[in-house]
Design a protein around this motif. Structure first.
Motif, PDB file in Angstrom:
ATOM      1  N   ARG A  28      31.547 -17.322-112.971  1.00  0.00           N
ATOM      2  CA  ARG A  28      31.841 -17.779-114.140  1.00  0.00           C
ATOM      3  C   ARG A  28      30.827 -17.319-115.035  1.00  0.00           C
ATOM      4  O   ARG A  28      31.741 -16.844-116.238  1.00  0.00           O
ATOM      5  N   VAL A  29      30.053 -16.278-114.769  1.00  0.00           N
ATOM      6  CA  VAL A  29      29.038 -15.710-115.745  1.00  0.00           C
ATOM      7  C   VAL A  29      29.798 -14.782-116.012  1.00  0.00           C
ATOM      8  O   VAL A  29      29.962 -14.122-117.238  1.00  0.00           O
ATOM      9  N   TRP A  30      30.493 -14.679-114.957  1.00  0.00           N
ATOM     10  CA  TRP A  30      31.154 -12.791-115.571  1.00  0.00           C
ATOM     11  C   TRP A  30      32.197 -12.775-116.237  1.00  0.00           C
ATOM     12  O   TRP A  30      32.466 -11.262-116.797  1.00  0.00           O
ATOM     13  N   GLN A  31      32.747 -13.976-116.071  1.00  0.00           N
ATOM     14  CA  GLN A  31      34.275 -13.949-117.613  1.00  0.00           C
ATOM     15  C   GLN A  31      33.799 -14.339-118.672  1.00  0.00           C
ATOM     16  O   GLN A  31      34.960 -14.437-119.890  1.00  0.00           O
ATOM     17  N   GLY A  32      32.567 -14.061-119.010  1.00  0.00           N
ATOM     18  CA  GLY A  32      31.621 -14.166-120.134  1.00  0.00           C
ATOM     19  C   GLY A  32      32.403 -15.665-121.018  1.00  0.00           C
ATOM     20  O   GLY A  32      32.576 -16.843-120.003  1.00  0.00           O
ATOM     21  N   GLY A  33      32.579 -15.905-122.462  1.00  0.00           N
ATOM     22  CA  GLY A  33      31.720 -17.143-123.376  1.00  0.00           C
ATOM     23  C   GLY A  33      30.885 -18.240-123.073  1.00  0.00           C
ATOM     24  O   GLY A  33      31.088 -19.205-123.873  1.00  0.00           O
ATOM     25  N   ARG A  34      29.951 -17.603-122.167  1.00  0.00           N
ATOM     26  CA  ARG A  34      28.623 -18.485-122.018  1.00  0.00           C
ATOM     27  C   ARG A  34      27.708 -18.529-124.015  1.00  0.00           C
ATOM     28  O   ARG A  34      27.073 -17.730-124.462  1.00  0.00           O
ATOM     29  N   GLN A  35      27.855 -19.905-123.871  1.00  0.00           N
ATOM     30  CA  GLN A  35      26.778 -20.315-125.404  1.00  0.00           C
ATOM     31  C   GLN A  35      25.538 -19.354-124.944  1.00  0.00           C
ATOM     32  O   GLN A  35      24.967 -19.711-124.022  1.00  0.00           O
ATOM     33  N   PRO A  36      25.091 -19.051-126.054  1.00  0.00           N
ATOM     34  CA  PRO A  36      23.176 -18.695-125.705  1.00  0.00           C
ATOM     35  C   PRO A  36      22.017 -19.980-125.266  1.00  0.00           C
ATOM     36  O   PRO A  36      21.230 -19.764-124.564  1.00  0.00           O
ATOM     37  N   LEU A  71      14.533 -13.931-119.846  1.00  0.00           N
ATOM     38  CA  LEU A  71      14.182 -13.736-121.593  1.00  0.00           C
ATOM     39  C   LEU A  71      14.851 -12.898-122.425  1.00  0.00           C
ATOM     40  O   LEU A  71      14.369 -13.116-123.882  1.00  0.00           O
ATOM     41  N   GLY A  72      15.392 -12.544-122.577  1.00  0.00           N
ATOM     42  CA  GLY A  72      15.888 -12.165-124.166  1.00  0.00           C
ATOM     43  C   GLY A  72      16.566 -13.222-124.837  1.00  0.00           C
ATOM     44  O   GLY A  72      16.725 -13.206-126.075  1.00  0.00           O
ATOM     45  N   ARG A  73      17.354 -14.654-124.514  1.00  0.00           N
ATOM     46  CA  ARG A  73      17.835 -15.755-125.234  1.00  0.00           C
ATOM     47  C   ARG A  73      16.383 -16.386-125.275  1.00  0.00           C
ATOM     48  O   ARG A  73      16.414 -16.765-126.579  1.00  0.00           O
ATOM     49  N   ALA A  74      15.068 -16.319-124.556  1.00  0.00           N
ATOM     50  CA  ALA A  74      13.677 -17.273-124.893  1.00  0.00           C
ATOM     51  C   ALA A  74      13.040 -16.116-126.355  1.00  0.00           C
ATOM     52  O   ALA A  74      12.897 -16.933-127.399  1.00  0.00           O
ATOM     53  N   ALA A  75      13.805 -14.824-126.471  1.00  0.00           N
ATOM     54  CA  ALA A  75      13.138 -14.566-127.328  1.00  0.00           C
ATOM     55  C   ALA A  75      13.732 -14.159-129.014  1.00  0.00           C
ATOM     56  O   ALA A  75      12.838 -13.848-129.935  1.00  0.00           O
ATOM     57  N   LEU A  76      14.881 -14.835-128.548  1.00  0.00           N
ATOM     58  CA  LEU A  76      15.733 -14.039-129.399  1.00  0.00           C
ATOM     59  C   LEU A  76      16.306 -15.440-130.494  1.00  0.00           C
ATOM     60  O   LEU A  76      17.717 -14.959-131.495  1.00  0.00           O
TER      61      LEU A  76
END
Length: 317
Positions: free
Chosen positions: A121-129, A179-184
């Protein structure tokens, strides 16, 4: 009767992982074997009870169970069911290989099917940060690492290597995402912050898997994994005041797997002949793990006795 969240399997994971730590510590330091057995069988009892309660949830609260499995964050915790089951299989192995093998066969099949479904499901996209949390490690990383360790314990290291490879490269890919989600992105809500405890687990759980597959040789890569695990432990210690703004809840069991696996890895390295800092890291981390898991048990029992552990039951119509 209230329906338990899938995340409650984290309690069984923590207890069973602590039992594994005691199985390493007992011969290393000539500790009482009764403690090892008590911790291990407590974990098995909790695992079995949670399996029964979770099955009841699917039979009688199917709508709630399906809604949880469709949730972008909560669904990842379902992976703790197979993880706990594979840890239980390893704990049962000294007592009955046929029973342990049956549990492992069901659990490893479930982890592969569930992991591919959830991670797909992660690879299918559409997930909010805001839905990207360390829980995302559980389907692709935790399940595969534990499957690798379990396969090795049954005498199938070549099968374990395949699971270890799947878990290792999934971990490296997913960590940058977290880490990208946490930082940005904005800070995690207080209620979600205990889930950061999962961040400790990949390096040290993977290290235990690696030692199970390489014959227990304390080589450079094994010690590198321990070093990164120790760094993550110090990072979580630095973040603890920020995380602890959330009052105690069962979500704090997210720390337990990594907390138990870190001394397990250190003790196995020490037992295999590694020295230097490990001579104090192993006993210090083992003592800390017992203290932390013991505190989690006491706090959880306190919630249970006050009737605040389980979510309120929804009145039947």
């Amino acid at each position: 009767m209230p329906a338990i969240p899938a995340s409650f399997f984290g309690i069984a994971v923590g207890l069973l992982a602590m039992g594994n730590a005691w199985r390493v510590a007992t011969p290393l330091w000539h500790l009482p074997r009764d403690i090892e057995h008590a911790v291990t069988w407590s974990g098995i009892a909790v695992w079995f009870a949670l399996l029964a309660l979770y099955a009841w949830k699917w039979l009688h609260r199917g709508d709630e169970a399906r809604a949880e499995m469709n949730h972008p964050v909560q669904s990842s915790f379902a992976a703790l069911g197979p993880v706990a089951s594979m840890l239980a299989a390893m704990a049962l192995l000294p007592w009955s290989r046929p029973v342990a093998l049956a549990v492992f066969a069901v659990a490893v099949t479930a982890q592969l099917v569930l992991g591919l479904w959830l991670y797909g499901r992660v690879w299918q996209g559409g997930r909010q940060p805001e839905t990207v949390t360390p829980a995302i490690y559980l389907p692709a990383v935790a399940q595969n690492f534990v499957a690798g360790t379990a396969a090795a314990s049954f005498g199938w290291p070549h099968l374990g290597m395949l699971f270890f490879g799947a878990g290792l490269f999934s971990w490296l890919a997913i960590e940058s995402l977290i880490l990208g989600r946490a930082a940005l992105q904005p800070p995690m809500p207080e209620a979600q912050r205990p889930v950061l405890g999962i961040q400790l687990a990949p390096a040290v759980v993977g290290g235990v898997t690696y030692l199970s597959l390489n014959g227990g040789v304390p080589d450079l890569f094994a010690q590198i994994l321990l070093g990164y695990g120790l760094y993550q432990a110090l990072l979580l210690l630095r973040l603890l005041p920020w995380i602890a703004r959330q009052p105690f809840a069962p979500s704090y069991w997210a720390f337990s797997f990594g907390v138990a696996a870190l001394p397990t890895l250190a003790m196995r390295l020490l037992a295999a002949g590694a020295g230097g800092p490990l001579e104090w890291i192993a006993p210090a981390s083992f003592a800390a793990a017992n203290l932390i898991v013991g505190l989690l048990v006491l706090k959880t029992l306190g919630l249970l006795l006050r009737g605040r552990l389980l979510p309120a039951a929804t009145p039947s119509r």
